[in-house]
Design a protein around this motif. Structure first.
Motif, PDB file in Angstrom:
ATOM      1  N   ALA A  27       0.840  -1.178   0.000  1.00 47.19           N
ATOM      2  CA  ALA A  27       0.000   0.000   0.000  1.00 47.19           C
ATOM      3  C   ALA A  27       0.876   1.228   0.000  1.00 47.19           C
ATOM      4  N   HIS A  28       0.296   2.338  -0.377  1.00 48.61           N
ATOM      5  CA  HIS A  28       0.981   3.612  -0.554  1.00 48.61           C
ATOM      6  C   HIS A  28       1.867   3.542  -1.793  1.00 48.61           C
ATOM      7  N   ALA A  29       1.536   4.352  -2.790  1.00 52.14           N
ATOM      8  CA  ALA A  29       2.274   4.340  -4.049  1.00 52.14           C
ATOM      9  C   ALA A  29       3.742   4.710  -3.821  1.00 52.14           C
ATOM     10  N   TYR A  30       4.639   4.035  -4.553  1.00 48.39           N
ATOM     11  CA  TYR A  30       6.039   4.444  -4.518  1.00 48.39           C
ATOM     12  C   TYR A  30       6.573   4.524  -5.947  1.00 48.39           C
ATOM     13  N   ILE A  31       7.631   5.281  -6.102  1.00 49.28           N
ATOM     14  CA  ILE A  31       8.155   5.598  -7.428  1.00 49.28           C
ATOM     15  C   ILE A  31       8.887   4.404  -8.030  1.00 49.28           C
ATOM     16  N   VAL A  32       8.581   4.104  -9.282  1.00 52.84           N
ATOM     17  CA  VAL A  32       9.340   3.095 -10.014  1.00 52.84           C
ATOM     18  C   VAL A  32      10.228   3.736 -11.075  1.00 52.84           C
ATOM     19  N   LYS A  33       9.897   4.983 -11.455  1.00 48.67           N
ATOM     20  CA  LYS A  33      10.707   5.651 -12.475  1.00 48.67           C
ATOM     21  C   LYS A  33      10.460   7.153 -12.418  1.00 48.67           C
ATOM     22  N   SER A  34      11.519   7.932 -12.531  1.00 50.73           N
ATOM     23  CA  SER A  34      11.369   9.383 -12.603  1.00 50.73           C
ATOM     24  C   SER A  34      12.326   9.932 -13.657  1.00 50.73           C
ATOM     25  N   ILE A  35      11.884  10.971 -14.366  1.00 47.72           N
ATOM     26  CA  ILE A  35      12.709  11.677 -15.347  1.00 47.72           C
ATOM     27  C   ILE A  35      12.668  13.153 -14.986  1.00 47.72           C
ATOM     28  N   PRO A  36      13.816  13.698 -14.502  1.00 47.57           N
ATOM     29  CA  PRO A  36      15.104  13.031 -14.246  1.00 47.57           C
ATOM     30  C   PRO A  36      15.033  12.147 -13.001  1.00 47.57           C
ATOM     31  N   PHE A  37      15.964  11.180 -12.928  1.00 50.64           N
ATOM     32  CA  PHE A  37      15.993  10.332 -11.756  1.00 50.64           C
ATOM     33  C   PHE A  37      16.817  10.991 -10.649  1.00 50.64           C
ATOM     34  N   GLU A  38      16.763  10.397  -9.471  1.00 51.88           N
ATOM     35  CA  GLU A  38      17.392  10.960  -8.284  1.00 51.88           C
ATOM     36  C   GLU A  38      18.882  11.256  -8.504  1.00 51.88           C
ATOM     37  N   ASN A  39      19.272  12.535  -8.241  1.00 50.60           N
ATOM     38  CA  ASN A  39      20.658  13.009  -8.338  1.00 50.60           C
ATOM     39  C   ASN A  39      21.239  12.920  -9.748  1.00 50.60           C
ATOM     40  N   GLN A  40      20.382  12.827 -10.753  1.00 48.69           N
ATOM     41  CA  GLN A  40      20.885  12.828 -12.134  1.00 48.69           C
ATOM     42  C   GLN A  40      21.372  14.219 -12.502  1.00 48.69           C
ATOM     43  N   ILE A  41      22.501  14.290 -13.192  1.00 52.09           N
ATOM     44  CA  ILE A  41      23.047  15.552 -13.674  1.00 52.09           C
ATOM     45  C   ILE A  41      22.802  15.626 -15.175  1.00 52.09           C
ATOM     46  N   LEU A  42      21.962  16.551 -15.604  1.00 53.41           N
ATOM     47  CA  LEU A  42      21.616  16.699 -17.012  1.00 53.41           C
ATOM     48  C   LEU A  42      22.530  17.734 -17.670  1.00 53.41           C
ATOM     49  N   LYS A  43      22.916  17.466 -18.903  1.00 51.26           N
ATOM     50  CA  LYS A  43      23.783  18.416 -19.617  1.00 51.26           C
ATOM     51  C   LYS A  43      23.029  19.671 -20.004  1.00 51.26           C
ATOM     52  N   THR A  44      21.762  19.508 -20.360  1.00 50.79           N
ATOM     53  CA  THR A  44      20.941  20.652 -20.755  1.00 50.79           C
ATOM     54  C   THR A  44      19.636  20.655 -19.970  1.00 50.79           C
ATOM     55  N   SER A  45      18.982  21.778 -19.985  1.00 48.66           N
ATOM     56  CA  SER A  45      17.725  21.927 -19.242  1.00 48.66           C
ATOM     57  C   SER A  45      16.636  21.040 -19.835  1.00 48.66           C
ATOM     58  N   PRO A  46      15.959  20.220 -19.017  1.00 45.49           N
ATOM     59  CA  PRO A  46      14.876  19.370 -19.543  1.00 45.49           C
ATOM     60  C   PRO A  46      13.622  20.191 -19.839  1.00 45.49           C
ATOM     61  N   LYS A  47      12.755  19.639 -20.672  1.00 47.35           N
ATOM     62  CA  LYS A  47      11.517  20.331 -21.004  1.00 47.35           C
ATOM     63  C   LYS A  47      10.415  20.052 -19.989  1.00 47.35           C
ATOM     64  N   LYS A  48      10.484  18.889 -19.335  1.00 43.97           N
ATOM     65  CA  LYS A  48       9.465  18.556 -18.347  1.00 43.97           C
ATOM     66  C   LYS A  48      10.019  17.535 -17.364  1.00 43.97           C
ATOM     67  N   VAL A  49       9.322  17.342 -16.249  1.00 42.39           N
ATOM     68  CA  VAL A  49       9.645  16.285 -15.288  1.00 42.39           C
ATOM     69  C   VAL A  49       8.469  15.318 -15.272  1.00 42.39           C
ATOM     70  N   ARG A  50       8.784  14.073 -14.945  1.00 41.45           N
ATOM     71  CA  ARG A  50       7.779  13.012 -15.074  1.00 41.45           C
ATOM     72  C   ARG A  50       8.073  11.948 -14.022  1.00 41.45           C
ATOM     73  N   ILE A  51       7.068  11.551 -13.259  1.00 42.61           N
ATOM     74  CA  ILE A  51       7.234  10.522 -12.227  1.00 42.61           C
ATOM     75  C   ILE A  51       6.199   9.425 -12.466  1.00 42.61           C
ATOM     76  N   GLU A  52       6.677   8.181 -12.486  1.00 44.73           N
ATOM     77  CA  GLU A  52       5.786   7.030 -12.643  1.00 44.73           C
ATOM     78  C   GLU A  52       5.767   6.223 -11.347  1.00 44.73           C
ATOM     79  N   PHE A  53       4.560   5.864 -10.880  1.00 39.85           N
ATOM     80  CA  PHE A  53       4.386   5.117  -9.645  1.00 39.85           C
ATOM     81  C   PHE A  53       4.018   3.665  -9.942  1.00 39.85           C
TER      82      PHE A  53
END
Length: 547
Positions: A27-53
């Protein structure tokens, strides 16, 4: 005619079939995927953030914000749930974010009505992971006093109502003293009004939980309207209110009528049971991938507990009959009649309890290291105390000491009410299903050999990796030359990692390392080479937890 042995056999056989197909869920949803993921360093600015539970999330009371180091909001303010996948929440970002560290603040309401929130840090441009100011975190709702009180009242009033109606419908065969019958029906009516009050209060209570507001603010009816429109809890609540309206008419009839009308009493019992079935759709069980069986087991567990506790109340109300020589109702015989039902109830509670235990607590350690596990242990301990009380009461009847029933029956009842408090807490605590623990899984290598892979403790960081190969008889196989593990992250951006496990004994290969370097879902490829230079590839899937 009631045949407890046949019912016990049926339930045992049915349970054997059910346990052949276990359905683990948390019970209680938890994250299976996020864009960006935890502590990810992106070279360029992303257009959006996205979290999948891991489960669908409710459309109301969710939020997704992205903040820079100074707390300034840099998203487009368009947080929404993906129209094609209701387990994904996303939002757009302002263009060309400057280099630096950012945080994603998210909050959702899981499928079972429990809010979950957290933070995911990431960086853009010239910034290292060490420069990330914010630590990732995630937390679920912990039961507060208002929830415990309101839902305990609901459980207790429900147990008194259902238990008394059940006892009058299925246990008592004859009329009893008019004065006691008046008292009996008066308590049924009082329990109905308390049950109605608790269910009504559940709606604003749930609004305070999901919207994270105080009781003062919940008087703004917009929150309640949103809850009714957007949440599954709101729909279930309306069904409960309809059942309670129907229950009002049957209760009024059985309280008013002087004669016992079996149909009205049984209808009241089944309506009360329907109220519990609706409640099961807002429990942890609803979060299962295949929820039908978990919901039914949750319903049967709660129904059995409430019948047991409420029937104890009926026995206490009717206790004066034991001292009446001219009573038409034999109190001792009544207790014996309930004992057959009691065996069935205990069997249902044990079977459904074991099923839920395996579903919610997947490792032995989590029984002692998680809040859910510790509360569950306390509940099981008190259940055993209730059983001891029940045995004592039964033996008193067998040894003609039934005049001493008063204290032991009340002790059993009070223990049952305490169990209901723990039941309220358990149904609103995050379960222990996703608690870190060893990963152990066995697969067939070929028609003669099996491979068991063990990863302990299954966390991001140092782990112990072991592969054991045995033949059909369970003996270690000496036909294997080499075992290679390839670690493949499913949702993270890091690459694959491969390690050859050194052989430490016949059929056993072992190593340790930091090959699982981030939490999330991983695919494990096991490549086996035997001494005849035949190769086999097996694939395992596991969820890696935070250390």
């Amino acid at each position: 005619m009631y045949h407890p042995k046949k019912l016990i056999f049926f339930i045992t056989f049915f349970t054997f079939i059910i346990f052949s197909f276990p359905d683990y869920y948390s019970a209680h949803a938890y994250i299976v995927k996020s864009i960006p993921f935890e502590n990810q360093i992106l070279k360029t600015s992303p257009k959006k953030v996205r979290i999948e539970f891991d489960e669908t999330i409710q459309t109301g009371f969710h939020s997704l914000r992205v903040l820079d180091m100074n707390g300034k909001q840099v998203d487009q303010g368009d947080s929404h749930i993906d129209s094609k996948n209701s387990s994904i929440i996303e939002c757009g970002l302002k263009p060309d974010l400057p280099d630096g560290t950012y945080r994603i603040d998210w909050k959702v309401v899981s499928n079972d009505g429990h809010p979950v929130e957290g933070v995911i840090p990431f960086g853009v441009g010239q910034v290292s992971v060490d420069q990330t100011t914010f630590k990732a975190k995630s937390k679920g709702y912990f039961p507060q006093l208002d929830l415990i009180v309101i839902r305990w009242i609901q459980f207790v009033s429900g147990s008194v109502y259902i238990g008394l109606v059940f006892f009058r419908s299925f246990v008592i065969k004859h009329a009893f003293v008019l004065q006691l019958e008046h008292r009996y029906k008066k308590i049924i009516l009082s329990s109905y009004w308390l049950l109605l009050l608790s269910v009504v209060l559940n709606l604003p209570l749930q609004a305070t939980i999901e919207a994270d507001i105080t009781w003062n603010k919940v008087m703004n009816y917009s929150y309640i309207i949103d809850l009714l429109k957007t949440s599954f809890f709101g729909k279930v609540w309306m069904i409960q209110i309809i059942i309670l309206i129907l229950l009002f008419f049957t209760t009024s009839r059985l309280v008013r009528d002087k004669e016992k009308i079996d149909l009205i009493w049984k209808l009241s019992f089944f309506l009360g049971s329907g109220l519990l079935l609706a409640k099961a759709f807002t429990s942890h069980a609803f979060s299962a991938e295949h929820p039908f069986i978990p919901i039914m087991f949750d319903f049967l567990h709660l129904l059995g507990a409430l019948i047991w506790t409420g029937s104890l109340m009926a026995m206490i109300i009717l206790l004066p009959l034991n001292r009446m020589e001219d009573s038409k109702l034999d109190y001792k015989q009544m207790i014996r009649s309930f004992f057959n039902w009691g065996i069935l109830i205990v069997l249902v509670l044990v079977i459904t309890g074991i099923y839920s235990g395996f579903s919610f607590v997947t490792t032995l350690d989590s029984l002692f290291t998680t809040n859910y596990g510790r509360v569950l242990l306390a509940k099981v301990s008190l259940f055993i105390v209730m059983l001891i009380f029940a045995i004592i009461n039964f033996l008193k009847g067998k040894t003609n000491k039934e005049k001493q029933w008063d204290n032991s029956l009340k002790g059993e009842l009070m223990t049952g009410f305490i169990v209901l408090v723990l039941a309220v807490i358990l149904t609103n605590l995050p379960t222990a299903a996703s608690t870190p623990g060893p990963f152990i899984e066995t697969k067939n290598l070929n028609k003669d050999e099996r491979v068991t892979v063990k990863i302990d403790p299954r966390v991001a960081g140092i782990n112990h990796f072991e592969a054991t190969i045995k033949d059909k008889s369970g003996k270690a196989s000496n036909s294997i030359q080499q075992v290679t593990l390839t670690f493949i992250p499913i949702e993270m951006g890091s690459g694959e990692d491969t390690v050859i496990l050194p052989q430490i004994s016949v059929g056993r290969f072992y190593s340790q390392g930091m090959n699982l370097n981030a939490p999330g879902h991983w695919k494990l490829k096991v490549h086996v080479l035997n001494r005849d230079f035949k190769t086999y590839d097996l694939y395992y899937f596991l969820n890696v937890e935070k250390q």
